[in-house]
Design an enzyme around this catalytic site. Structure first.
Site, PDB file in Angstrom:
ATOM      1  N   SER A   1       8.038  -0.831   4.411  1.00 48.37           N
ATOM      2  CA  SER A   1       7.320  -2.102   4.595  1.00 48.37           C
ATOM      3  C   SER A   1       6.441  -2.351   3.374  1.00 48.37           C
ATOM      4  O   SER A   1       5.583  -1.534   3.055  1.00 48.37           O
ATOM      5  CB  SER A   1       6.385  -2.034   5.800  1.00 48.37           C
ATOM      6  OG  SER A   1       7.094  -1.737   6.965  1.00 48.37           O
TER       7      SER A   1
ATOM      8  N   GLU B   1       1.001  -3.640   2.176  1.00 46.83           N
ATOM      9  CA  GLU B   1       0.717  -2.342   2.776  1.00 46.83           C
ATOM     10  C   GLU B   1       0.728  -1.275   1.678  1.00 46.83           C
ATOM     11  O   GLU B   1       0.027  -0.276   1.741  1.00 46.83           O
ATOM     12  CB  GLU B   1       1.796  -2.015   3.811  1.00 46.83           C
ATOM     13  CG  GLU B   1       1.589  -0.662   4.438  1.00 46.83           C
ATOM     14  CD  GLU B   1       2.750  -0.206   5.294  1.00 46.83           C
ATOM     15  OE1 GLU B   1       3.687   0.384   4.742  1.00 46.83           O
ATOM     16  OE2 GLU B   1       2.696  -0.424   6.503  1.00 46.83           O
TER      17      GLU B   1
ATOM     18  N   ARG C   1      -2.600   1.700   9.902  1.00 45.20           N
ATOM     19  CA  ARG C   1      -2.258   1.920   8.484  1.00 45.20           C
ATOM     20  C   ARG C   1      -3.500   2.148   7.606  1.00 45.20           C
ATOM     21  O   ARG C   1      -3.536   1.718   6.458  1.00 45.20           O
ATOM     22  CB  ARG C   1      -1.471   0.730   7.922  1.00 45.20           C
ATOM     23  CG  ARG C   1      -0.106   0.548   8.511  1.00 45.20           C
ATOM     24  CD  ARG C   1       0.792   1.752   8.180  1.00 45.20           C
ATOM     25  NE  ARG C   1       2.183   1.399   8.356  1.00 45.20           N
ATOM     26  CZ  ARG C   1       2.831   1.487   9.516  1.00 45.20           C
ATOM     27  NH1 ARG C   1       2.213   1.944  10.589  1.00 45.20           N
ATOM     28  NH2 ARG C   1       4.089   1.142   9.597  1.00 45.20           N
TER      29      ARG C   1
END
Ligand code: EPU
Length: 362
Positions: free
Chosen positions: A262, A358, A167
């Site tokens: 998320s 995130e 990520r």
């Protein structure tokens, strides 16, 4: 250029945030014109520029963005090169990610099928190296085309130069440096602006896809789903359809309920910490990373801490996946930030683990 422009339709949380200045870019000419716009230059030198893509991974911390929002929206898909084994495709930043994946699957090209139905646009995919069901976009990216909004020059980043990791990428690192700088400026008016040497905006991504590939079936319940639907020799299309079906079961439809997928990253802990937790929670799920660390799903931690399905006024925790925070409409970004803090504190207290967002908070 628009003034006091509402970004409600441009962030999947659906918050009614206004931008002082807003400019959509549909062509390279638009981009060059932007770099000469005095308002843009003023905001750029004060570190008040936001490059907004699909808005599916962003949370505004305020209801007013006091700066310049740039919305790159160049369209187009071109086949660059075809061999017996691979096809190179250029896709411009404004194409919708899931439509692009559908296109590659319809051409029977492998590598993006597990990334089906991820919200957002193609230009943002490399920024956080989007990933799902055992695949990451970095494995399909050949190179990334950017333009520096300071010098107006283009720069191509080859895959290695993108520094992709879980990520993360060089592009995300640069955004977070800029945001930190902008926040410190907001607090300390004496800090000088204009310290940015470059401001890279992604305008196209070149992918290298395979004509013959291996399907990734081992992550989550892809295999079980196929078996329960009597599919014994799955095709590329079957895998894409399965990922879509599993996602639809677990994640809210962003056009109906505001979310960014998320909200938190999965937690990465030392082996030692993991073994300590395993003593208390025998069934704790985990993914190995490298030898010294273990990745623990934050969704499991948040679920175990009792937050799944929690609702407080306009916001809450999705009842089918605790990693997802939702906005039911009519709320303010601060409500999500307050909920985020409560969840982080409670996970820290119960497990001694810090979980990080995130989503990009600006
Ligand atoms: N779990 C729970 N309770 C929950 C959620 C999860 O116990 O409420 C457990 C599950 O049972 C499973 C484990 O946690 O054992 C992992 O859950 P899941 O497979 O749903 O995946 P994840 O690790 O929570 C990641 C990505 C998702 C991606 C899925 C599938 C991150 C931060 N998230 O979630 O990405 O779709 O894997 O590959 O890495 C996104 O980035 O927006 C996103 C949705």
């Amino acid at each position: 250029m628009e003034k006091n422009f509402s970004l409600r339709e441009l962030n999947t949380f659906g918050f009614d945030v206004k931008a002082r200045y807003f400019q959509e870019l549909k062509s390279m000419d638009d981009i060059h014109e932007l770099t000469r716009n005095p308002k843009f230059i003023e905001c750029r030198d004060a570190s008040r520029i936001l490059i907004l893509s699909g808005g599916s991974n962003i949370l505004f911390s305020d209801e007013f963005y006091d700066g310049f929002v740039v919305y790159p929206n160049l369209k187009g898909i071109e086949t660059l090169e075809e061999t017996d084994k691979t096809v190179k495709i250029r896709c411009y930043c404004g194409e919708v990610w899931k439509d692009f994946v559908d296109y590659t699957v319809s051409r029977k090209l492998y590598r993006l099928e597990n990334l089906s139905d991820i919200p957002g646009k193609v230009g943002a995919a490399p920024v956080q190296n989007i990933g799902a069901y055992g695949a990451e976009v970095k494995d399909a990216i050949y190179q990334v085309h950017t333009i520096d909004l300071v010098s107006g020059k283009t720069k191509v980043f080859c895959n290695e130069e993108c520094h992709f990791s879980y990520r993360n990428s060089v592009f995300k690192e640069l955004i977070s440096q800029r945001t930190t700088h902008a926040l410190s400026q907001r607090d300390d008016k004496s800090l000088p602006g204009g310290t940015w040497h470059a401001l890279y905006m992604i305008f196209a991504v070149d992918f290298i896809l395979k004509k013959h590939g291996e399907l990734k079936l081992d992550y989550g319940n892809i295999r079980n789903y196929l078996i329960s639907n009597n599919i014994t020799s799955p095709t590329l299309q079957d895998v894409a359809a399965t990922v879509k079906a599993i996602r639809a079961e677990k994640l809210p439809e962003v056009s109906v309920i505001g979310s960014v997928g998320s909200f938190f990253q999965n937690a990465i802990v030392t082996n030692e910490k993991f073994l300590e937790l395993k003593e208390c929670y025998d069934n704790i799920p985990s993914y190995p990373t490298d030898s010294a660390f273990v990745k623990i799903p934050s969704g499991w931690l948040i679920d175990k801490a009792g937050w799944k399905g929690y609702r407080e006024s306009h916001v809450g925790v999705w009842d089918k996946q605790a990693l997802v925070l939702v906005h039911y409409g009519g709320g303010k970004p601060q409500e999500i930030l307050d909920l985020m803090k409560k969840i982080q504190d409670s996970v820290k207290e119960k497990f001694g683990i810090e979980i990080n967002p995130e989503v990009n908070i600006v």
